[in-house]
Design a protein around this motif. Structure first.
Motif, mmCIF file in Angstrom:
data_model
loop_
_atom_site.group_PDB
_atom_site.id
_atom_site.type_symbol
_atom_site.label_atom_id
_atom_site.label_comp_id
_atom_site.label_asym_id
_atom_site.label_seq_id
_atom_site.Cartn_x
_atom_site.Cartn_y
_atom_site.Cartn_z
ATOM 1 N N GLN A 56 0.844 -1.207 0.000
ATOM 2 C CA GLN A 56 0.000 0.000 0.000
ATOM 3 C C GLN A 56 0.875 1.253 0.000
ATOM 4 N N ALA A 57 1.921 1.214 0.813
ATOM 5 C CA ALA A 57 2.808 2.384 0.904
ATOM 6 C C ALA A 57 3.511 2.647 -0.428
ATOM 7 N N ALA A 58 3.827 1.567 -1.161
ATOM 8 C CA ALA A 58 4.457 1.733 -2.477
ATOM 9 C C ALA A 58 3.516 2.506 -3.397
ATOM 10 N N LEU A 59 2.233 2.146 -3.378
ATOM 11 C CA LEU A 59 1.258 2.838 -4.234
ATOM 12 C C LEU A 59 1.144 4.314 -3.846
ATOM 13 N N ALA A 60 1.092 4.577 -2.539
ATOM 14 C CA ALA A 60 0.970 5.967 -2.079
ATOM 15 C C ALA A 60 2.195 6.780 -2.499
ATOM 16 N N GLY A 61 3.365 6.144 -2.446
ATOM 17 C CA GLY A 61 4.597 6.828 -2.864
ATOM 18 C C GLY A 61 4.538 7.179 -4.347
ATOM 19 N N ILE A 62 4.079 6.225 -5.156
ATOM 20 C CA ILE A 62 3.985 6.466 -6.597
ATOM 21 C C ILE A 62 2.934 7.552 -6.888
ATOM 22 N N ALA A 63 1.880 7.595 -6.065
ATOM 23 C CA ALA A 63 0.831 8.619 -6.253
ATOM 24 C C ALA A 63 1.294 10.007 -5.795
ATOM 25 N N GLY A 64 2.493 10.070 -5.229
ATOM 26 C CA GLY A 64 3.053 11.380 -4.850
ATOM 27 C C GLY A 64 2.583 11.895 -3.502
ATOM 28 N N ALA A 65 2.152 10.989 -2.609
ATOM 29 C CA ALA A 65 1.716 11.428 -1.277
ATOM 30 C C ALA A 65 2.840 12.188 -0.567
ATOM 31 N N THR A 66 2.451 13.202 0.184
ATOM 32 C CA THR A 66 3.456 13.919 0.987
ATOM 33 C C THR A 66 3.819 13.050 2.197
ATOM 34 N N TYR A 67 2.799 12.449 2.806
ATOM 35 C CA TYR A 67 3.002 11.594 3.983
ATOM 36 C C TYR A 67 2.250 10.281 3.780
ATOM 37 N N ILE A 68 2.821 9.210 4.323
ATOM 38 C CA ILE A 68 2.093 7.941 4.420
ATOM 39 C C ILE A 68 1.969 7.637 5.915
ATOM 40 N N SER A 69 0.755 7.230 6.320
ATOM 41 C CA SER A 69 0.533 6.952 7.749
ATOM 42 C C SER A 69 0.330 5.466 8.032
ATOM 43 N N PRO A 70 1.403 4.727 8.328
ATOM 44 C CA PRO A 70 1.216 3.360 8.808
ATOM 45 C C PRO A 70 0.678 3.406 10.243
ATOM 46 N N PHE A 71 -0.337 2.571 10.523
ATOM 47 C CA PHE A 71 -0.994 2.543 11.840
ATOM 48 C C PHE A 71 -0.368 1.462 12.701
ATOM 49 N N VAL A 72 0.586 1.863 13.499
ATOM 50 C CA VAL A 72 1.384 0.906 14.268
ATOM 51 C C VAL A 72 0.531 0.148 15.296
ATOM 52 N N GLY A 73 -0.173 0.880 16.149
ATOM 53 C CA GLY A 73 -0.934 0.240 17.230
ATOM 54 C C GLY A 73 -2.010 -0.704 16.715
ATOM 55 N N ARG A 74 -2.717 -0.255 15.675
ATOM 56 C CA ARG A 74 -3.811 -1.117 15.170
ATOM 57 C C ARG A 74 -3.265 -2.397 14.532
ATOM 58 N N LEU A 75 -2.060 -2.320 13.951
ATOM 59 C CA LEU A 75 -1.449 -3.522 13.388
ATOM 60 C C LEU A 75 -1.045 -4.466 14.529
ATOM 61 N N ASN A 76 -0.462 -3.894 15.578
ATOM 62 C CA ASN A 76 -0.099 -4.717 16.746
ATOM 63 C C ASN A 76 -1.329 -5.408 17.323
ATOM 64 N N ASP A 77 -2.457 -4.671 17.373
ATOM 65 C CA ASP A 77 -3.704 -5.249 17.905
ATOM 66 C C ASP A 77 -4.113 -6.486 17.111
ATOM 67 N N ASN A 78 -3.636 -6.561 15.847
ATOM 68 C CA ASN A 78 -3.991 -7.696 14.993
ATOM 69 C C ASN A 78 -2.825 -8.667 14.808
ATOM 70 N N SER A 79 -1.937 -8.665 15.804
ATOM 71 C CA SER A 79 -0.822 -9.629 15.874
ATOM 72 C C SER A 79 0.224 -9.496 14.777
ATOM 73 N N PHE A 80 0.363 -8.283 14.219
ATOM 74 C CA PHE A 80 1.480 -8.016 13.305
ATOM 75 C C PHE A 80 2.331 -6.916 13.934
ATOM 76 N N SER A 81 3.584 -6.839 13.511
ATOM 77 C CA SER A 81 4.450 -5.813 14.115
ATOM 78 C C SER A 81 4.328 -4.484 13.364
ATOM 79 N N GLY A 82 3.765 -3.515 14.032
ATOM 80 C CA GLY A 82 3.615 -2.183 13.436
ATOM 81 C C GLY A 82 4.949 -1.510 13.165
ATOM 82 N N VAL A 83 5.892 -1.663 14.093
ATOM 83 C CA VAL A 83 7.179 -0.982 13.897
ATOM 84 C C VAL A 83 7.970 -1.625 12.753
ATOM 85 N N GLU A 84 7.779 -2.934 12.542
ATOM 86 C CA GLU A 84 8.440 -3.589 11.393
ATOM 87 C C GLU A 84 7.862 -3.064 10.084
#
Ligand code: E4P
Length: 215
Positions: free
Chosen positions: A116-144
């Motif tokens: 998803q972040a790759a697509l946002a980068g190609i679309a020229g986003a100024t910022y991409i917001s990965p949601f660390v806490g919500r990913l952790n809540d779903n058993s994935f590592s947000g910081v990774e």
């Protein structure tokens, strides 16, 4: 490296802005609804009161790119700092590309994968917001995820800044900055806690006593 506040509480921003450490604010529909305030007034208020702020994220409502673009019209003239917050969807990215072409800042939100972040980068986003806490809540590592996106953007020379969001504690903030986030947007409690360390407090007590003993 920058700190934004993740809040729709105007007084709370005011209280912390004179620290000189706050470069921006992010808001979302939940934060604004919880404050029971008018979204447009809030964004105007922040932009007028803190003209040096680099970015003020205002989320737009709709389902299609055109609806996002139309909804953003009310925010766009407020200030150059206003950053249009768009969802990480096909239509959101279409709108992102449009805003990027006309020089309006964007923040693509609800990012949960490097793809998803790759697509946002190609679309020229100024910022991409990965949601660390919500990913952790779903058993994935947000910081990774933050690390993966930061590596990708660095390797590919993509200018989009990683804005780590949904941060729940100070440890998340340290990790996100270490792993390459350019910005961390912090809930008020997390920002306040960043100053604190038990050994700093203990050390100050000792120094206070020793100041009094000095001749
Ligand atoms: C910021 O842009 C996000 O809207 C926010 O950090 C979400 O945080 P939450 O997962 O704690 O709601």
């Amino acid at each position: 490296m920058q700190i934004f506040l993740d809040t729709a509480d105007f007084s709370a921003i005011e209280e912390r802005y004179d620290s000189g450490l706050i470069a921006g604010v992010t808001t979302n529909p939940t934060l604004v609804a919880n404050q029971g305030i008018n979204y447009l007034e809030l964004i105007k208020n922040i932009a007028e009161t803190f003209p040096e702020m680099e970015s003020i994220s205002a989320e737009v409502n709709g389902n299609t790119a055109w609806e996002f673009i139309e909804d953003a019209a009310k925010f766009r003239d407020i200030s150059e700092a206003v950053t249009i917050k768009l969802p990480m969807t096909k239509e959101g990215l279409k709108a992102c590309k449009y805003f990027s072409d006309v020089g309006v800042k964007t923040n693509v939100t609800l990012c949960f994968s490097v793809a998803q972040a790759a697509l946002a980068g190609i679309a020229g986003a100024t910022y991409i917001s990965p949601f660390v806490g919500r990913l952790n809540d779903n058993s994935f590592s947000g910081v990774e995820l933050v690390r993966g996106i930061a590596d990708l953007y660095c390797n590919q020379g993509i200018q989009t800044k990683v804005l780590a969001a949904s941060l729940r504690d100070v440890h998340h903030v340290s990790r996100c900055f270490l792993y390459g986030a350019k910005v961390c947007t912090l809930p008020l409690k997390v920002f306040d806690k960043m100053y604190d360390h038990v050994l700093t407090r203990e050390g100050l007590d000792i120094f206070d006593k020793d100041f009094k003993r000095m001749v």
